[in-house]
Scaffold this active site. Structure first.
Site, PDB file in Angstrom:
ATOM      1  N   CYS A 190      38.408  33.999  44.568  1.00 10.21           N
ATOM      2  CA  CYS A 190      39.141  34.020  43.294  1.00 10.21           C
ATOM      3  C   CYS A 190      39.974  32.768  43.130  1.00 10.21           C
ATOM      4  O   CYS A 190      40.176  32.288  42.025  1.00 10.21           O
ATOM      5  CB  CYS A 190      40.023  35.260  43.240  1.00 10.21           C
ATOM      6  SG  CYS A 190      41.114  35.416  44.650  1.00 10.21           S
ATOM      7  N   LYS A 208      37.361  52.431  47.176  1.00 15.00           N
ATOM      8  CA  LYS A 208      35.993  52.251  46.683  1.00 15.00           C
ATOM      9  C   LYS A 208      35.602  50.786  46.848  1.00 15.00           C
ATOM     10  O   LYS A 208      36.069  49.916  46.116  1.00 15.00           O
ATOM     11  CB  LYS A 208      35.870  52.640  45.199  1.00 15.00           C
ATOM     12  CG  LYS A 208      34.394  52.726  44.802  1.00 15.00           C
ATOM     13  CD  LYS A 208      34.110  52.379  43.364  1.00 15.00           C
ATOM     14  CE  LYS A 208      33.681  50.970  43.107  1.00 15.00           C
ATOM     15  NZ  LYS A 208      32.459  50.503  43.745  1.00 15.00           N
ATOM     16  N   GLU A 224      44.289  42.204  40.451  1.00 15.95           N
ATOM     17  CA  GLU A 224      44.064  40.860  41.017  1.00 15.95           C
ATOM     18  C   GLU A 224      42.711  40.409  40.493  1.00 15.95           C
ATOM     19  O   GLU A 224      41.670  40.914  40.933  1.00 15.95           O
ATOM     20  CB  GLU A 224      44.034  40.918  42.552  1.00 15.95           C
ATOM     21  CG  GLU A 224      45.315  41.436  43.181  1.00 15.95           C
ATOM     22  CD  GLU A 224      46.451  40.436  43.139  1.00 15.95           C
ATOM     23  OE1 GLU A 224      46.228  39.281  42.736  1.00 15.95           O
ATOM     24  OE2 GLU A 224      47.578  40.820  43.486  1.00 15.95           O
ATOM     25  N   GLU A 241      34.630  31.410  34.923  1.00 20.11           N
ATOM     26  CA  GLU A 241      34.643  31.490  36.384  1.00 20.11           C
ATOM     27  C   GLU A 241      33.198  31.579  36.867  1.00 20.11           C
ATOM     28  O   GLU A 241      32.472  32.510  36.509  1.00 20.11           O
ATOM     29  CB  GLU A 241      35.416  32.732  36.831  1.00 20.11           C
ATOM     30  CG  GLU A 241      35.538  32.836  38.337  1.00 20.11           C
ATOM     31  CD  GLU A 241      36.194  34.124  38.803  1.00 20.11           C
ATOM     32  OE1 GLU A 241      35.866  35.193  38.239  1.00 20.11           O
ATOM     33  OE2 GLU A 241      37.013  34.058  39.728  1.00 20.11           O
TER      34      GLU A 241
HETATM   35  P1  NAP Z   1      33.706  43.365  39.670  1.00 19.57           P
HETATM   36  O1  NAP Z   1      32.319  43.384  39.174  1.00 19.57           O
HETATM   37  O2  NAP Z   1      34.811  43.406  38.683  1.00 19.57           O
HETATM   38  O3  NAP Z   1      33.818  44.580  40.701  1.00 19.57           O
HETATM   39  C1  NAP Z   1      34.987  44.831  41.437  1.00 19.57           C
HETATM   40  C2  NAP Z   1      35.018  46.288  41.830  1.00 19.57           C
HETATM   41  O4  NAP Z   1      35.155  47.078  40.645  1.00 19.57           O
HETATM   42  C3  NAP Z   1      33.733  46.767  42.509  1.00 19.57           C
HETATM   43  O5  NAP Z   1      34.056  47.719  43.497  1.00 19.57           O
HETATM   44  C4  NAP Z   1      32.984  47.412  41.356  1.00 19.57           C
HETATM   45  O6  NAP Z   1      32.021  48.356  41.760  1.00 19.57           O
HETATM   46  C5  NAP Z   1      34.131  48.061  40.622  1.00 19.57           C
HETATM   47  N1  NAP Z   1      33.830  48.415  39.237  1.00 19.57           N
HETATM   48  C6  NAP Z   1      32.856  47.935  38.429  1.00 19.57           C
HETATM   49  N2  NAP Z   1      32.910  48.542  37.207  1.00 19.57           N
HETATM   50  C7  NAP Z   1      33.937  49.417  37.260  1.00 19.57           C
HETATM   51  C8  NAP Z   1      34.496  50.332  36.328  1.00 19.57           C
HETATM   52  N3  NAP Z   1      34.010  50.467  35.094  1.00 19.57           N
HETATM   53  N4  NAP Z   1      35.546  51.076  36.702  1.00 19.57           N
HETATM   54  C9  NAP Z   1      36.083  50.945  37.932  1.00 19.57           C
HETATM   55  N5  NAP Z   1      35.581  50.099  38.882  1.00 19.57           N
HETATM   56  C10 NAP Z   1      34.526  49.336  38.539  1.00 19.57           C
HETATM   57  O7  NAP Z   1      33.984  42.082  40.571  1.00 19.57           O
HETATM   58  P2  NAP Z   1      33.065  41.514  41.756  1.00 19.57           P
HETATM   59  O8  NAP Z   1      31.892  40.845  41.152  1.00 19.57           O
HETATM   60  O9  NAP Z   1      32.856  42.577  42.774  1.00 19.57           O
HETATM   61  O10 NAP Z   1      34.060  40.443  42.400  1.00 19.57           O
HETATM   62  C11 NAP Z   1      34.209  39.169  41.917  1.00 19.57           C
HETATM   63  C12 NAP Z   1      35.455  39.057  41.053  1.00 19.57           C
HETATM   64  O11 NAP Z   1      36.614  39.457  41.787  1.00 19.57           O
HETATM   65  C13 NAP Z   1      35.725  37.628  40.640  1.00 19.57           C
HETATM   66  O12 NAP Z   1      36.083  37.579  39.286  1.00 19.57           O
HETATM   67  C14 NAP Z   1      36.902  37.221  41.506  1.00 19.57           C
HETATM   68  O13 NAP Z   1      37.684  36.190  40.979  1.00 19.57           O
HETATM   69  C15 NAP Z   1      37.647  38.506  41.619  1.00 19.57           C
HETATM   70  N6  NAP Z   1      38.540  38.478  42.781  1.00 19.57           N
HETATM   71  C16 NAP Z   1      39.903  38.364  42.585  1.00 19.57           C
HETATM   72  C17 NAP Z   1      40.763  38.286  43.667  1.00 19.57           C
HETATM   73  C18 NAP Z   1      42.253  38.156  43.470  1.00 19.57           C
HETATM   74  O14 NAP Z   1      42.988  38.470  44.398  1.00 19.57           O
HETATM   75  N7  NAP Z   1      42.743  37.705  42.321  1.00 19.57           N
HETATM   76  C19 NAP Z   1      40.256  38.322  44.969  1.00 19.57           C
HETATM   77  C20 NAP Z   1      38.883  38.438  45.135  1.00 19.57           C
HETATM   78  C21 NAP Z   1      38.029  38.519  44.036  1.00 19.57           C
HETATM   79  P3  NAP Z   1      30.453  47.955  41.856  1.00 19.57           P
HETATM   80  O15 NAP Z   1      30.353  46.950  42.933  1.00 19.57           O
HETATM   81  O16 NAP Z   1      29.801  49.233  42.161  1.00 19.57           O
HETATM   82  O17 NAP Z   1      30.096  47.376  40.504  1.00 19.57           O
END
Ligand code: NAP
Length: 499
Positions: free
Chosen positions: A287, A178, A253, A388
């Site tokens: 991240c 997804k 992650e 962040e």
């Molecule tokens: P996010 O809002 O947490 O979304 C990540 C994924 O989770 C998306 O596919 C999102 O779908 C989905 N999602 C949202 N609500 C959910 C739920 N209730 N149940 C299951 N899945 C759900 O994060 P983002 O804004 O896309 O990405 C930025 C974040 O990712 C930052 O905090 C960054 O640090 C982190 N990140 C971490 C790493 C690492 O390796 N540590 C690498 C890259 C990014 P939708 O898009 O449809 O909301």
């Protein structure tokens, strides 16, 4: 890239291309706000169908019974397919995310490497013959988990997708991917390549759709054996709570607020270039962005003055311009969030050294651009030093000595990465071992290798990806005892004899 070349917006559901029946999703080109595609995401019903078909395909001896080297062939074919399509994937991903073509081409190349690596790991990873202590031969072997869900963010789609899909398939699972709603197209292009590689139908699905609907379903459904999640800490924590109810393993992650430390003896130019790259490449949407900079007091004024001068020289531009270093942010909504962080920090007393606004000019008028920004005059306990931002925003603080900077680095909820700039290797070693982080970079930053584990501590996550053990994260360990005596068990031997 012509509009017709983009994925047409149908989902890849268990090997079939079909329109989704869930909420509408719009992929926008962040450089000018033009629409790449409007598509219907996956509904719960689509998800339930994909899970059922994935379960059947995974259990089929045609897949379950393959030897590791036979499964590896599919991974090599996918790697070849990605490599042959790097330009195309790169253009789709740049339109989907606003990242520069240079960066998205590198991400696609790394995704190919990831599939190749995990194919090789699968076919070379040995099972263990454990030290015999009794009368049985003892072995430790590993089985696939079943159907794995991979939930990924928008910032580096093809790379984060590959990091989950490759080891999960190599381990013999089926995978439902997804992608994030802001970047649904890159994963659909990956589906096209996986299909062309001949992977049996059902083993792989790509289901764009809202996190609330399809994301939740994947976490809660009993047919999903593991969720591998990359995204924000708030989402990850909520997901882990639900997974606990099912006693389902998860790997998380999550976010970061990574410190970078410049000691007075550092090679200043090398540190400057590394710090600029660490925070402002990918427009800070990373991240591991080095977003909290600590500079030793003796060089603070000179270093920060040069850092600000260099930051103002960075080329903010169109993702398709080869000279661009800082491209637009993913979305206007995200830019507004980044701007809010900066405005609040200034209202709370931070000093703006550069940036803090969208750039002026026609080129930038319709895109979600934001200037590289540096804030000083902050305390490590301020919100801007704890939250962040996930954008091109750096906070700078002075420190006195090793002991103080270790304490400052660790005084934070996250623990993802840390950069240390010094010519003194023993000092880098001491500091690196003392800082709470999954990755330490010494005199470099944001370097990655698929053969080296990656992951975070504390609010930055649970588990590790990459490396040879990355395959085992998608497998269940099983112990096998085989009798070597051919004798009846003495406990019941007399009872059985003469019957
Ligand atoms: P996010 O809002 O947490 O979304 C990540 C994924 O989770 C998306 O596919 C999102 O779908 C989905 N999602 C949202 N609500 C959910 C739920 N209730 N149940 C299951 N899945 C759900 O994060 P983002 O804004 O896309 O990405 C930025 C974040 O990712 C930052 O905090 C960054 O640090 C982190 N990140 C971490 C790493 C690492 O390796 N540590 C690498 C890259 C990014 P939708 O898009 O449809 O909301």
């Amino acid at each position: 890239m012509s509009f017709d070349e983009m994925p047409d917006g149908r989902l890849f559901l268990a090997g079939e291309w079909q329109a989704g029946t869930g909420d509408e999703i719009t992929s926008v080109f962040p450089a000018d706000g033009s629409v790449n595609r409007v598509l219907r995401g996956a509904s719960r019903a689509d998800g339930i169908e994909a899970i059922a078909r994935a379960g059947a395909a995974q259990a089929d001896p045609a897949w379950r019974g393959l030897k590791p080297h036979e499964r590896a062939r599919y991974l090599y074919a996918i790697a070849d397919g990605i490599e042959a399509n790097i330009d195309r994937i790169s253009r789709i991903q740049s339109r989907d995310t606003g990242k520069t073509l240079r960066e998205t081409a590198a991400l696609a190349a790394s995704a190919a490497g990831t599939f190749r690596y995990f194919g090789a790991v699968a076919e070379t990873m040995d099972e263990d013959l454990t030290a015999q202590r009794g009368t049985a031969l003892t072995l430790s072997v590993h089985e696939p988990l079943g159907v794995v869900a991979a939930i990924t963010p928008w910032n580096s789609p093809i790379a984060s997708d590959a990091q989950k899909v490759a080891p999960a398939l190599a381990a013999g699972n089926a995978v439902i991917l997804k992608p994030a709603s802001w970047s649904p197209l890159t994963a659909l292009e990956l589906a096209r390549i996986v299909e062309a590689a001949g992977l049996p139908k059902g083993l792989f699905s790509v289901l764009p759709g809202s996190g609330r609907e399809i994301g939740n379903l994947l976490v809660e459904h009993p047919g999903i054996a593991k969720v591998s999640f990359t995204g924000g800490t708030t989402t990850g924590r909520a997901l882990a709570r639900k997974a606990a109810d099912k006693l389902m393993p998860v790997s998380l992650e999550l976010g970061g607020k990574s410190p970078t430390i410049v000691f007075g003896d550092a090679d200043m130019d090398q540190a400057l270039a590394g710090i600029l790259f660490g925070i402002f490449s990918s427009s800070g949407q990373s991240c591991i962005a080095g977003s909290r900079l600590f500079v030793q007091r003796g060089i603070y004024d000179e270093f920060v003055a040069r850092l600000v001068a260099a930051t103002k020289r960075l080329k903010v531009g169109h993702p398709f311009d080869a000279a661009t270093q800082v491209a637009p942010l993913i979305h206007m909504d995200h830019r507004a969030e980044v701007a809010d962080h900066v405005a609040r920090a200034i209202a709370e007393g931070a000093q703006l050294l550069c940036g803090g606004a969208a750039p002026d000019g026609d080129l930038y008028a319709k895109g979600s651009y934001y200037l590289p920004t540096i804030l000083a005059g902050v305390k490590n306990t301020d919100r801007i030093c704890r939250d962040e931002v996930f954008g091109p925003v750096l906070v700078v603080m002075p420190f006195e000595d090793e002991e103080e900077v270790i304490a400052l680095s660790n005084d934070n909820d996250y623990g993802l990465a840390c950069g240390i700039w010094t010519r003194d290797f023993p000092k880098a070693w001491r500091v690196g071992r003392a800082v709470n982080a999954g990755t330490i970079w010494h005199n470099t930053y944001k370097q990655f290798s698929i053969s080296t584990p990656f992951g975070g501590e504390a609010d930055s996550g649970v588990g590790r990806e990459k490396g040879r053990q990355g395959l085992r994260a998608y497998m269940a360990q099983k112990s096998v005892y085989t009798d070597l005596t051919g004798q009846m068990h003495p406990w019941a031997a007399a009872t059985v004899e003469g019957l």
